[in-house]
Design an enzyme around this catalytic site. Structure first.
Site, PDB file in Angstrom:
ATOM      1  N   PRO A 385       0.846  -1.204   0.000  1.00  0.00           N
ATOM      2  CA  PRO A 385       0.000   0.000   0.000  1.00  0.00           C
ATOM      3  C   PRO A 385       0.878   1.249   0.000  1.00  0.00           C
ATOM      4  O   PRO A 385       1.446   1.617   1.028  1.00  0.00           O
ATOM      5  CB  PRO A 385      -0.819  -0.139   1.286  1.00  0.00           C
ATOM      6  CG  PRO A 385      -0.064  -1.073   2.145  1.00  0.00           C
ATOM      7  CD  PRO A 385       0.819  -1.925   1.284  1.00  0.00           C
ATOM      8  N   ASP A 561       5.609   2.335   2.419  1.00  0.00           N
ATOM      9  CA  ASP A 561       4.673   1.222   2.609  1.00  0.00           C
ATOM     10  C   ASP A 561       3.870   1.550   3.869  1.00  0.00           C
ATOM     11  O   ASP A 561       4.423   1.575   4.981  1.00  0.00           O
ATOM     12  CB  ASP A 561       5.491  -0.067   2.777  1.00  0.00           C
ATOM     13  CG  ASP A 561       4.629  -1.299   3.001  1.00  0.00           C
ATOM     14  OD1 ASP A 561       3.438  -1.138   3.336  1.00  0.00           O
ATOM     15  OD2 ASP A 561       5.161  -2.415   2.854  1.00  0.00           O
ATOM     16  N   HIS A 562       2.587   1.796   3.682  1.00  0.00           N
ATOM     17  CA  HIS A 562       1.784   2.270   4.814  1.00  0.00           C
ATOM     18  C   HIS A 562       1.618   1.197   5.893  1.00  0.00           C
ATOM     19  O   HIS A 562       1.199   1.485   7.012  1.00  0.00           O
ATOM     20  CB  HIS A 562       0.411   2.725   4.304  1.00  0.00           C
ATOM     21  CG  HIS A 562      -0.199   3.819   5.141  1.00  0.00           C
ATOM     22  ND1 HIS A 562       0.168   4.048   6.442  1.00  0.00           N
ATOM     23  CD2 HIS A 562      -1.139   4.752   4.858  1.00  0.00           C
ATOM     24  CE1 HIS A 562      -0.531   5.064   6.929  1.00  0.00           C
ATOM     25  NE2 HIS A 562      -1.328   5.510   5.983  1.00  0.00           N
ATOM     26  N   ARG A 563       1.959  -0.050   5.560  1.00  0.00           N
ATOM     27  CA  ARG A 563       1.907  -1.067   6.609  1.00  0.00           C
ATOM     28  C   ARG A 563       3.071  -0.890   7.568  1.00  0.00           C
ATOM     29  O   ARG A 563       3.000  -1.218   8.739  1.00  0.00           O
ATOM     30  CB  ARG A 563       1.974  -2.477   6.001  1.00  0.00           C
ATOM     31  CG  ARG A 563       0.822  -2.804   5.072  1.00  0.00           C
ATOM     32  CD  ARG A 563       1.099  -4.087   4.325  1.00  0.00           C
ATOM     33  NE  ARG A 563       2.422  -4.044   3.691  1.00  0.00           N
ATOM     34  CZ  ARG A 563       3.033  -5.098   3.164  1.00  0.00           C
ATOM     35  NH1 ARG A 563       2.452  -6.278   3.196  1.00  0.00           N
ATOM     36  NH2 ARG A 563       4.219  -4.969   2.600  1.00  0.00           N
TER      37      ARG A 563
END
Ligand code: CAO
Length: 589
Positions: A385, A561-563
């Protein structure tokens, strides 16, 4: 008020089979919601509710043989329930439109309001009303024309058949490609109007020579869809006769008689070599698109969810795919179940039209580097993401300092660009924000923090994008970094990079500054968790509190990476990096 929904006019068919029940007692339905799907040997048909309401009872089961007029469900009308809770008289509602073959023009344009009638036992009513918007699957005999002899085979043109009142229909699926072998029952193209979708089968055995339409095309009765080269030995007897009669050297383009080939609802074609990724991954028998056995509502749902029906196993009778199969397939994908590694395979494929129809084209094979790069970029884009944080940094002082070093740089034989400073500043920021110099191990639920700093540097080469790695960048000074940028860029452009030059990166920088642009979305070089994009520095007016003064502003685009990072962490990282570049003396602290 309870309303009975009955099997509508089913034309010539004496009885049809219930192949799918789409609702359960208690379900809220609107008038277009499909209650059940029925099927004759010629067509499948969806029976919609015809009214807004709540399902009280379903009076048939999958496998039941039903006739016109048979009550299939009882619905509590929502409008009536709201208006008059005491009303309890039953009424007949004809719930579906029959096949287009059997519809008159007036019937196709039937009004939206369902017909109410006094309660009646389960006997066929004298007449049934057609609900509008009923979506149905019809498998008509395609129009065919012989156009020429080609080698040993004969060429047949498959055209859009009679589509009734519809002026234009849209091609929603093309299930074959040039070279595919098809049998009589294989579906070539699925078209859809606002009222119905229709599968157009081959009706003949042969090889697809040309597909003349693409998904999204608007077509009309008679539009040429597919050209088939007939397989002599297996051609449909009647169709062959028509072909025989019309094929003549004098009049090769003379239209032949319409095929009378009898379509069937389910393909029995042999599997083709065109295996879907999903089935391949499961080690199952390959299924080709033409073998998909599903009704229009299921096809529509699959399209909306981006599911390839060829990847879905049907749980309905004779392997028919029902809505629940599509939903379970999506659920299993989302929960990382079977086939999740092949997640890219679940994306709706982009089919290429025949561009040469519109003008001259040239086919240029991708270089190996470009093809590998495309795969890596795609893998990262669909798995991670991405979020991109943009910022602009005042680098006026850095630029003044860099210019002051110009002579020294020349004497050292290096070109000192802003990139060396940016890499140096990134290392310092990565040390302050360890989660950015990390990889995510989702299986273990952990960050893998790296105590080494290897900065990947995107280099634009004629063969494509490559990302050599500057090792131990944190331990190198500006001169050494500048030298390494030049050496690695030269090696990349001369295709002299070794495996060692490309491995082990912990963070990447992609500088398009020399090219231009005000910002972009760099794609993360997975399994890294972030990348810095650099665009072109520009002199801009900056308000210092009392005046505008010219300052050199450097745009930064930080994709993460939004994670691995949340927005606040990413914002703080970019801010910290900006402080270092604004005043590079800080790098010495
Ligand atoms: N703004 C304005 N000018 C800039 C700049 C910026 N952000 N960055 C560099 N420049 C200037 C340099 O100072 C140099 O000018 P001078 O010769 O007057 O000093 C000129 O642009 C050319 O620089 P360069 O490109 O040769 O050198 P670099 O160190 O900036 O970059 C390299 C090296 C290898 C990264 C670059 O050549 C390159 O290939 N960039 C493309 C990266 C790419 O394709 N990214 C996209 C990948 S998809 O995410």
């Amino acid at each position: 008020m309870i309303q009975e929904i009955r099997i509508p006019d089913i034309g010539d068919a004496e009885a049809v089979e219930v192949v799918e029940i789409c609702v359960a007692p208690g379900d809220q339905v609107t008038q277009d919601d499909v209650l059940i799907v029925i099927e004759s040997d010629k067509a499948s048909m969806e029976v919609p509710a015809g009214i807004d309401g709540v399902v009280e009872e379903i009076t048939v089961a999958v496998g039941d043989e039903v006739q016109e007029g048979k009550v299939i469900a009882r619905l509590a009308s929502k409008a009536d329930a709201d208006a008059d809770a005491d009303a309890d008289a039953d009424a007949d509602v004809a719930g579906a439109s029959p096949t287009d073959e059997n519809l008159s023009a007036a019937e196709r344009e039937a009004p939206a309001a369902p017909e109410e009638a006094p309660a009646a036992p389960e006997e066929p009513p004298a007449a049934t009303e057609q609900a509008p918007g009923a979506s149905q699957q019809e498998i008509p005999a395609a129009q065919t024309e012989t156009v020429a002899n080609a080698g040993d085979g004969r060429i047949l043109e498959i055209r859009v058949p009679d589509i009734g009142e519809a002026q234009n229909v849209v091609v929603i699926e093309v299930t074959v490609a040039p070279g595919d072998q098809v049998t009589e029952t294989d579906v070539l193209v699925v078209v859809e109007s606002d009222k119905a979708s229709m599968e157009i089968p081959a009706n003949h055995r042969g090889a697809v020579q040309t597909v003349h339409v693409a998904e999204g095309d608007e077509v009309d009765e008679g539009t040429l869809l597919v050209t088939l080269e007939l397989t002599e030995a297996h051609g449909h007897v009647e169709a062959e006769a028509a072909v025989e009669a019309k094929t003549s050297p004098q009049a090769p383009a003379e239209p032949a008689a319409q095929s009378t080939a009898e379509p069937v609802a389910q393909s029995t074609a042999e599997p083709s070599p065109g295996v879907t990724q999903e089935n391949e991954a499961r080690g199952q028998a390959p299924k080709k698109a033409t073998e998909v056995y599903a009704g229009p509502a299921v096809r529509r749902l699959a399209r909306e969810l981006g599911v390839q029906l060829a990847d879905v196993n049907g749980s309905g009778s004779r392997g028919r795919i029902v809505k629940d199969d599509v939903k379970s397939f999506v659920k299993s994908r989302l929960s990382g179940g079977q086939g999740s590694e092949a997640s890219a395979g679940a994306l709706p494929a982009i089919t290429l039209p025949d561009f040469s129809r519109y003008g001259e084209i040239e086919i240029v094979p991708l270089s190996r580097i470009r093809a590998r790069g495309a795969e890596n970029l795609h893998r990262s884009w669909v798995n991670l993401p991405h979020v991109t944080q943009h910022d602009e940094v005042d680098v006026t002082d850095l630029e003044a300092f860099r210019r002051s070093l110009k002579d020294e740089a020349e004497s050292r034989g290096v070109k000192l660009t802003p990139l060396a400073f940016i890499i140096k500043a990134c290392c310092r920021a990565l040390q302050a924000f360890p989660a950015v110099n990390a990889s995510l191990d989702m299986a273990q639920g952990a960050y893998i923090l790296k105590r080494y700093y290897r900065i990947g540097m995107a280099v634009d080469t004629e063969e494509g994008l490559v990302v050599p790695v500057i090792r131990d960048a944190d331990r190198k000074g500006i001169w050494e970094l500048s030298e390494e940028v030049i050496v690695l860029a030269e090696k990349a452009r001369a295709q002299k990079l070794g495996m060692n030059d490309l491995q082990g990166g912990t963070f990447s920088v992609s500088s398009l500054g020399a090219i231009g642009g005000t910002g972009f979305t760099p794609i993360i070089n997975a399994p890294e968790v972030a990348i810095l994009g650099v665009s072109a520095m520009r002199t801009k007016p900056f308000w210092n509190g009392s005046d505008f003064e010219p300052r050199q502003m450097l745009p930064l685009s930080f994709s993460y990476d939004h994670r691995a990072l949340n927005g606040a962490e990413a914002g703080r990282f970019v801010s910290y990096l900006g402080d270092l570049l604004r005043d590079v003396r800080r790098l010495a602290l």
